[in-house]
Design a protein around this motif. Structure first.
Motif, PDB file in Angstrom:
ATOM      1  N   ASP A  25       0.934  -0.708  -0.225  1.00 32.65           N
ATOM      2  CA  ASP A  25      -0.657   0.463   0.253  1.00 32.65           C
ATOM      3  C   ASP A  25       0.953   0.879   0.162  1.00 32.65           C
ATOM      4  O   ASP A  25       1.860   1.224   0.724  1.00 32.65           O
ATOM      5  N   ASP A  26       0.031   1.965   0.055  1.00 31.50           N
ATOM      6  CA  ASP A  26       1.148   3.449  -0.743  1.00 31.50           C
ATOM      7  C   ASP A  26       0.566   3.893   0.877  1.00 31.50           C
ATOM      8  O   ASP A  26      -1.085   4.136   1.230  1.00 31.50           O
ATOM      9  N   VAL A  27       1.634   4.799   1.625  1.00 31.97           N
ATOM     10  CA  VAL A  27       1.101   5.682   2.794  1.00 31.97           C
ATOM     11  C   VAL A  27       2.091   6.410   3.091  1.00 31.97           C
ATOM     12  O   VAL A  27       2.845   6.980   2.270  1.00 31.97           O
ATOM     13  N   SER A  28       1.193   8.284   3.034  1.00 26.73           N
ATOM     14  CA  SER A  28       2.048   9.949   2.890  1.00 26.73           C
ATOM     15  C   SER A  28       2.134   9.833   4.396  1.00 26.73           C
ATOM     16  O   SER A  28       2.391   9.039   4.981  1.00 26.73           O
ATOM     17  N   ILE A  29       3.205  10.329   3.819  1.00 28.93           N
ATOM     18  CA  ILE A  29       4.305  10.958   4.734  1.00 28.93           C
ATOM     19  C   ILE A  29       4.084  12.216   5.053  1.00 28.93           C
ATOM     20  O   ILE A  29       4.197  13.487   3.827  1.00 28.93           O
ATOM     21  N   VAL A  30       3.636  13.499   6.193  1.00 34.35           N
ATOM     22  CA  VAL A  30       3.596  14.492   6.203  1.00 34.35           C
ATOM     23  C   VAL A  30       4.193  15.004   7.572  1.00 34.35           C
ATOM     24  O   VAL A  30       4.246  14.725   7.889  1.00 34.35           O
TER      25      VAL A  30
ATOM     26  N   THR B 213       5.990  19.516  12.296  1.00 33.11           N
ATOM     27  CA  THR B 213       6.919  20.503  12.461  1.00 33.11           C
ATOM     28  C   THR B 213       7.798  18.849  10.948  1.00 33.11           C
ATOM     29  O   THR B 213       7.677  18.083  11.288  1.00 33.11           O
ATOM     30  N   SER B 214       8.646  19.263   9.918  1.00 34.75           N
ATOM     31  CA  SER B 214       9.910  18.338   9.724  1.00 34.75           C
ATOM     32  C   SER B 214      11.093  18.878   9.714  1.00 34.75           C
ATOM     33  O   SER B 214      11.190  20.043   9.681  1.00 34.75           O
TER      34      SER B 214
ATOM     35  N   ASN C 253       4.942   1.837   0.314  1.00 33.39           N
ATOM     36  CA  ASN C 253       4.865   2.453  -0.829  1.00 33.39           C
ATOM     37  C   ASN C 253       5.415   3.823   0.213  1.00 33.39           C
ATOM     38  O   ASN C 253       4.908   3.896   0.156  1.00 33.39           O
ATOM     39  N   PRO C 254       6.236   4.324   0.551  1.00 34.33           N
ATOM     40  CA  PRO C 254       6.066   5.703   1.651  1.00 34.33           C
ATOM     41  C   PRO C 254       5.970   7.140   0.262  1.00 34.33           C
ATOM     42  O   PRO C 254       6.421   6.664  -0.647  1.00 34.33           O
ATOM     43  N   VAL C 255       4.991   7.704   0.286  1.00 32.31           N
ATOM     44  CA  VAL C 255       4.400   8.959  -0.604  1.00 32.31           C
ATOM     45  C   VAL C 255       4.451  10.456   0.348  1.00 32.31           C
ATOM     46  O   VAL C 255       3.741  10.997   0.649  1.00 32.31           O
ATOM     47  N   GLU C 256       5.746  10.688  -0.318  1.00 31.00           N
ATOM     48  CA  GLU C 256       6.198  12.212   0.321  1.00 31.00           C
ATOM     49  C   GLU C 256       5.118  13.213  -0.136  1.00 31.00           C
ATOM     50  O   GLU C 256       5.282  13.631  -1.373  1.00 31.00           O
ATOM     51  N   PHE C 257       3.916  14.287   0.710  1.00 35.43           N
ATOM     52  CA  PHE C 257       3.468  14.929   0.867  1.00 35.43           C
ATOM     53  C   PHE C 257       4.158  16.109   0.343  1.00 35.43           C
ATOM     54  O   PHE C 257       5.705  16.394   1.289  1.00 35.43           O
ATOM     55  N   PRO C 258       3.560  17.562   0.502  1.00 36.96           N
ATOM     56  CA  PRO C 258       4.939  18.333  -0.272  1.00 36.96           C
ATOM     57  C   PRO C 258       5.352  19.267   1.268  1.00 36.96           C
ATOM     58  O   PRO C 258       6.218  19.458   1.095  1.00 36.96           O
ATOM     59  N   THR C 259       4.389  18.495   2.376  1.00 42.31           N
ATOM     60  CA  THR C 259       5.215  19.390   3.426  1.00 42.31           C
ATOM     61  C   THR C 259       6.304  18.832   4.102  1.00 42.31           C
ATOM     62  O   THR C 259       7.090  19.141   5.254  1.00 42.31           O
ATOM     63  N   ALA C 260       6.177  17.437   4.245  1.00 40.03           N
ATOM     64  CA  ALA C 260       7.118  16.631   4.513  1.00 40.03           C
ATOM     65  C   ALA C 260       9.032  16.745   4.492  1.00 40.03           C
ATOM     66  O   ALA C 260       9.639  16.906   5.649  1.00 40.03           O
TER      67      ALA C 260
ATOM     68  N   ARG D 104      -0.007  22.526   6.744  1.00 42.21           N
ATOM     69  CA  ARG D 104      -0.091  21.123   6.622  1.00 42.21           C
ATOM     70  C   ARG D 104      -0.981  21.054   7.192  1.00 42.21           C
ATOM     71  O   ARG D 104      -1.471  19.561   6.519  1.00 42.21           O
ATOM     72  N   ALA D 105      -2.431  21.926   7.356  1.00 41.53           N
ATOM     73  CA  ALA D 105      -3.846  21.371   7.474  1.00 41.53           C
ATOM     74  C   ALA D 105      -4.301  20.691   6.354  1.00 41.53           C
ATOM     75  O   ALA D 105      -5.175  19.979   5.882  1.00 41.53           O
ATOM     76  N   GLU D 106      -3.510  21.301   5.041  1.00 42.78           N
ATOM     77  CA  GLU D 106      -4.235  20.725   3.686  1.00 42.78           C
ATOM     78  C   GLU D 106      -3.390  19.798   3.128  1.00 42.78           C
ATOM     79  O   GLU D 106      -3.997  18.796   2.685  1.00 42.78           O
ATOM     80  N   ASP D 107      -2.075  19.121   3.985  1.00 43.35           N
ATOM     81  CA  ASP D 107      -1.746  18.195   3.351  1.00 43.35           C
ATOM     82  C   ASP D 107      -2.764  16.376   4.489  1.00 43.35           C
ATOM     83  O   ASP D 107      -2.380  15.869   3.852  1.00 43.35           O
ATOM     84  N   VAL D 108      -2.443  17.124   5.434  1.00 42.97           N
ATOM     85  CA  VAL D 108      -3.781  16.309   5.921  1.00 42.97           C
ATOM     86  C   VAL D 108      -5.042  16.202   5.230  1.00 42.97           C
ATOM     87  O   VAL D 108      -4.803  14.754   5.581  1.00 42.97           O
ATOM     88  N   MET D 109      -5.700  17.150   5.312  1.00 44.98           N
ATOM     89  CA  MET D 109      -6.923  16.951   4.022  1.00 44.98           C
ATOM     90  C   MET D 109      -6.100  16.039   2.803  1.00 44.98           C
ATOM     91  O   MET D 109      -7.223  15.348   2.399  1.00 44.98           O
ATOM     92  N   ASP D 110      -5.733  16.575   2.373  1.00 42.83           N
ATOM     93  CA  ASP D 110      -5.226  16.091   0.702  1.00 42.83           C
ATOM     94  C   ASP D 110      -4.759  14.117   1.089  1.00 42.83           C
ATOM     95  O   ASP D 110      -5.645  13.468   0.285  1.00 42.83           O
ATOM     96  N   ALA D 111      -4.234  14.327   2.165  1.00 44.46           N
ATOM     97  CA  ALA D 111      -3.564  12.703   2.395  1.00 44.46           C
ATOM     98  C   ALA D 111      -5.132  11.625   3.148  1.00 44.46           C
ATOM     99  O   ALA D 111      -5.078  10.804   2.210  1.00 44.46           O
ATOM    100  N   PHE D 112      -5.764  12.208   3.344  1.00 45.80           N
ATOM    101  CA  PHE D 112      -6.852  11.420   4.113  1.00 45.80           C
ATOM    102  C   PHE D 112      -7.603  11.330   2.957  1.00 45.80           C
ATOM    103  O   PHE D 112      -8.180  10.273   2.360  1.00 45.80           O
ATOM    104  N   ALA D 113      -8.447  12.280   2.073  1.00 51.32           N
ATOM    105  CA  ALA D 113      -9.028  12.256   1.095  1.00 51.32           C
ATOM    106  C   ALA D 113      -8.857  11.363  -0.465  1.00 51.32           C
ATOM    107  O   ALA D 113      -9.376  10.957  -0.944  1.00 51.32           O
ATOM    108  N   ASP D 114      -7.259  10.815  -0.122  1.00 50.58           N
ATOM    109  CA  ASP D 114      -6.591  10.442  -1.297  1.00 50.58           C
ATOM    110  C   ASP D 114      -6.984   8.676  -0.785  1.00 50.58           C
ATOM    111  O   ASP D 114      -6.780   8.321   0.230  1.00 50.58           O
ATOM    112  N   PRO D 115      -7.832   8.297  -2.075  1.00 46.86           N
ATOM    113  CA  PRO D 115      -8.608   7.096  -1.954  1.00 46.86           C
ATOM    114  C   PRO D 115      -7.313   5.995  -2.635  1.00 46.86           C
ATOM    115  O   PRO D 115      -7.644   5.303  -2.072  1.00 46.86           O
TER     116      PRO D 115
END
Length: 356
Positions: free
Chosen positions: A14-19, A23-24, A47-54, A68-79
């Motif tokens: 599976d793909d997992v998002s890194i957000v 902080t980072s 499979n790590p998928v690096e989101f922009p904030t990572a 940061r909030a947008e990345d979280v929402m995008d990660a949750f909403a991504d099927p």
């Protein structure tokens, strides 16, 4: 009362998002960051998928809480994303909460992993009835120096791939030593471990009566709980915490026993502390990179913290059992215990089990 849901389990591949909800440190310690990504693939088959904030700098992230909030929402909403993993904690994650559309989280339940400042996001998820996991930051668990702790790997696999977390057991050994991330050679070193004497059970009539209790877990890092009490915008209705199990642990800031008493007294006077059926306390980290302490001083620090929590819980909630030195929080190894899951505490058998 809120209806809770356990998001779907992950599967290898599976793909997992890194957000970075907080902080980072990817730009500061790139070798540590890359090791965490590699372990997700080699140890867990994900499979790590690096989101922009990572990979943004700490300064940029502080200035852009909305991103940061947008990345979280995008990660949750991504099927295509099966899980969401925080790079590390932080110190200002509460600032992303006004920018979160919690409808997005509720409509797209996804397993989230993080500790410390990530308590903020986990409280938001709790309010939406979504179970998350207190553990599994990229830097602190996956990029552990030397190798990942087998105990951590075992419980992370439960939290990722299974629908039942099951019984928790104490680790055989633990550490609160820090190896400086400034030196890449430390990635090949192992922290000094010490024997774990197990959990310490204290409490009032619940323990005396040998009464088993079950309740949904709520809480996390003590500093964030204190901040949430101050902000007073994201706490659940008090009645939602009736019978819940309070989770508490302290960070590398090494708060004094007075700080601990202060927060718990505030919870007591607010009428919250009396609502919990039990309290589970992660082992206190008793030293930091810039504050090294000998073993006897670390032991005394932990005992003062146990006494402070025992005193205040005993004053405001004398029936509640309190269990100390669980393996969650800022020491290692850790078990990523469910936040919002059901914990069953059996003082007679000294057993703790988590379900959903």
């Amino acid at each position: 009362m809120t209806d809770f849901i356990l998001p779907p389990a992950l599967e290898p591949g599976d793909d997992v998002s890194i957000v970075a909800p907080g902080t980072s440190l990817a730009t500061v310690f790139p070798d540590v960051y890359e090791l965490g990504l590699e372990r997700l693939e080699s140890v867990f088959g994900l499979n790590p998928v690096e989101f922009p904030t990572a990979t943004k700098s700490p300064e940029w992230l502080y200035d852009h809480p909305e991103a940061r909030a947008e990345d979280v929402m995008d990660a949750f909403a991504d099927p295509d994303i099966a899980g969401v993993i925080a790079v590390i904690g932080g110190a200002d994650q509460v600032r992303i909460l006004p920018h979160l559309d919690t409808d997005v989280l509720r409509e797209n339940p996804t397993r989230f992993y993080g500790i410390s400042d990530n308590t903020n996001l986990q409280m938001a998820l709790w309010n939406e009835g979504i179970v998350s996991f207190y553990g599994g930051c990229l830097f602190t668990e996956f990029a552990m120096q030397g190798s990942m702790h087998e105990y951590t790997v075992e419980y992370l696999k439960r939290a990722m791939f299974e629908d039942s977390f099951g019984e928790l057991r104490p680790s055989e050994r633990f550490t609160d030593e820090d190896l400086n991330w400034d030196d890449p050679e430390n990635l090949h070193e192992r922290r000094e471990m010490e024997s774990n004497s197990g959990w310490e059970w204290r409490g009032g009539s619940t323990v005396d009566a040998d009464e088993t209790v079950t309740g949904r877990t709520w809480g996390g890092c003590l500093a964030v709980v204190d901040q949430q009490l101050s902000v007073n915008r994201y706490l659940p209705p008090a009645g939602e915490l009736d019978g819940a199990v309070l989770l508490l642990e302290t960070s590398e800031e090494l708060p004094s026993e007075f700080d601990v008493r202060w927060t718990l007294m505030g919870m007591g006077e607010r009428g919250l502390l009396s609502r919990f059926s039990a309290v589970l306390v992660g082992r206190a980290k008793a030293q930091a990179v810039e504050d090294q302490r000998p073993p006897e001083e670390r032991a005394a620090y932990r005992e003062r913290q146990r006494d402070a929590i025992t005193d205040l819980v005993g004053e405001y909630n004398p029936d509640a059992s309190v269990v100390f030195d669980l393996d969650f929080g800022h020491t290692a190894p850790v078990a990523p215990i469910p936040v919002g899951g059901k914990a069953t505490i059996d003082p007679t058998e000294e057993r703790i089990t988590f379900e959903y």
